[in-house]
Design an enzyme around this catalytic site. Structure first.
Site, short mmCIF file in Angstrom:
data_model
loop_
_atom_site.label_atom_id
_atom_site.label_comp_id
_atom_site.label_asym_id
_atom_site.label_seq_id
_atom_site.Cartn_x
_atom_site.Cartn_y
_atom_site.Cartn_z
CG ASP A 192 -2.02 0.99 1.15
OD1 ASP A 192 -2.20 1.61 0.09
OD2 ASP A 192 -2.72 1.18 2.16
CE LYS A 197 -3.71 5.01 0.64
NZ LYS A 197 -3.15 4.16 1.70
CB ILE A 207 6.42 12.65 -13.97
CG1 ILE A 207 7.76 11.97 -13.65
CG2 ILE A 207 6.40 14.09 -13.45
CD1 ILE A 207 8.94 12.59 -14.40
CD GLN A 262 -11.16 3.43 8.91
OE1 GLN A 262 -11.67 4.29 8.20
NE2 GLN A 262 -10.11 2.72 8.52
O1 C5P Z 1 -7.23 -0.47 11.65
P1 C5P Z 1 -8.12 -0.32 10.48
O2 C5P Z 1 -9.02 -1.53 10.23
O3 C5P Z 1 -8.92 0.97 10.50
O4 C5P Z 1 -7.12 -0.26 9.25
C1 C5P Z 1 -7.55 0.07 7.94
C2 C5P Z 1 -6.39 0.06 7.00
O5 C5P Z 1 -6.85 0.47 5.73
C3 C5P Z 1 -5.25 0.99 7.37
O6 C5P Z 1 -4.04 0.39 6.92
C4 C5P Z 1 -5.54 2.24 6.57
O7 C5P Z 1 -4.38 2.96 6.22
C5 C5P Z 1 -6.16 1.64 5.30
N1 C5P Z 1 -7.00 2.56 4.57
C6 C5P Z 1 -8.12 3.16 5.11
N2 C5P Z 1 -8.87 4.03 4.36
C7 C5P Z 1 -8.53 4.29 3.09
C8 C5P Z 1 -7.41 3.67 2.52
C9 C5P Z 1 -6.65 2.80 3.30
O8 C5P Z 1 -8.46 2.92 6.27
N3 C5P Z 1 -9.27 5.08 2.35
#
Ligand code: C5P
Length: 241
Positions: free
Chosen positions: A66, A68, A72, A194
Site C-alpha cells: 500500500d 499509493k 510523473i 474510521q
Molecule cells: O485499523 P483499520 O481496520 O482501520 O485499518 C484500515 C487500514 O486500511 C489501514 O491500513 C488504513 O491505512 C487503510 N486505509 C483506510 N482508508 C482508506 C485507505 C486505506 O483505512 N481510504
C-alpha cells in the site's frame, strides 16, 4: 472478469500497521492460514517492510503493497517495474488518469501478471470541505465516481473505496473492477478513527470483493480467532451473492 476468491479467506486483507518487522512477523505467524493477504503500508515500508514483503512472497503468502504512488508518468512506470519484480499481488496508486495509464502499460508488458493494480479514488479521510480546499470542484462522491470510471477506462484491476460507496460504484462501473474496502468493523468492535464503518457482511453485500481490516484483528487478544470470525462472516455473506 469479476474477482473470484478460491475461499472466503482470500477476501480478508490484514493491515500490518505495526512499528517493526519483528512484530509484523509475529502477527503473520499467529494468523497464518486464516488471512488471505497481508498489507504492508508506509509504516513498515520505511522500516524494512520491502524485505518482509519478499520473504512473505517467497513463503507463498499474498502481499498488498500500500504505497499509493503518484508522480510523473515515467517515474510511476519505473516504480511499478521494480514493484512487479517483488512479486506482490496488489499495489496501490492514486487514481490519476496519467499515472494509472503509465502503470497499466508497464504491467501489460510484464512477463507475469501476478501484480494487480488498485487505484485509490479519494482518501476516506477527505470530506467535501477538504476536497474543495485541495482545489477540486464538486463533491467527494462525484470525484470518487469520476476516478472509479477513470480507473476502469485505464485498465486498472480495481479501486480502494469506502464500503459506503461500494454499492453505487458497483452499479456504475460494472462487475469487473475489484472493489477493496477498508473501514470494516465486526459488530460491536471499536470504530477508532474510521468514520463510516460497515460490518464484514454488510460490506460484502454492498459489493466489496476484498476487505481490509487492521485494528479489530491487531488489537484482539486472540488474533487468530478474530481473523477466523471475520472470515466466517464473509463466508456467510458470500453465499448470498
Ligand atoms: O485499523 P483499520 O481496520 O482501520 O485499518 C484500515 C487500514 O486500511 C489501514 O491500513 C488504513 O491505512 C487503510 N486505509 C483506510 N482508508 C482508506 C485507505 C486505506 O483505512 N481510504
Amino acid at each position: 472478469m469479476p474477482f473470484v476468491a478460491a475461499s472466503p479467506r482470500d477476501r480478508l486483507i490484514l493491515a500490518l500497521d505495526v512499528a517493526s518487522v519483528t512484530e509484523a512477523e509475529r502477527i503473520v505467524e499467529e494468523t497464518r492460514g486464516e488471512v488471505g493477504v497481508y498489507k504492508i503500508g508506509y509504516r513498515l515500508v520505511f522500516a524494512g517492510g520491502l524485505a518482509l514483503a519478499e520473504r512473505l512472497v517467497a513463503a507463498g503468502e499474498k502481499v498488498f503493497l500500500d504505497v499509493k504512488l503518484l508522480d510523473i508518468d515515467n517515474t510511476v512506470a519505473e516504480g511499478i517495474e521494480s514493484i512487479l519484480a517483488l512479486g506482490v499481488d496488489w499495489v496501490t496508486l492514486h487514481a490519476y488518469p496519467k499515472a494509472m495509464r503509465a502503470a497499466v502499460a508497464v504491467r501489460d508488458r510484464a512477463s507475469h501478471r501476478r501484480t494487480k493494480l488498485l487505484g485509490v479514488t479519494v482518501l476516506t479521510s477527505m470530506d467535501d470541505a477538504d476536497v474543495a480546499a485541495a482545489g477540486y470542484a464538486g463533491r467527494v462522491e462525484e470525484l470518487v465516481l469520476a476516478r472509479a470510471k477513470d480507473a476502469a477506462a485505464a485498465g486498472m484491476d480495481g479501486i480502494v473505496c469506502s464500503p459506503a460507496e461500494a454499492a453505487r460504484l458497483r452499479a456504475s462501473v460494472g462487475p469487473d473492477l475489484v472493489l477493496v474496502t477498508p473501514g470494516v468493523r465486526p459488530a460491536g468492535a471499536d470504530a477508532g478513527d474510521q468514520k463510516r464503518v460497515m460490518t464484514p457482511a454488510e460490506a460484502m453485500r454492498a459489493g466489496s470483493d476484498l476487505l481490509v481490516v487492521g485494528r479489530p484483528i491487531l488489537a484482539a487478544a486472540d488474533r487468530r480467532g478474530a481473523a477466523r470470525a471475520i472470515v466466517e462472516e464473509i463466508a456467510g455473506a458470500a453465499v448470498e451473492r
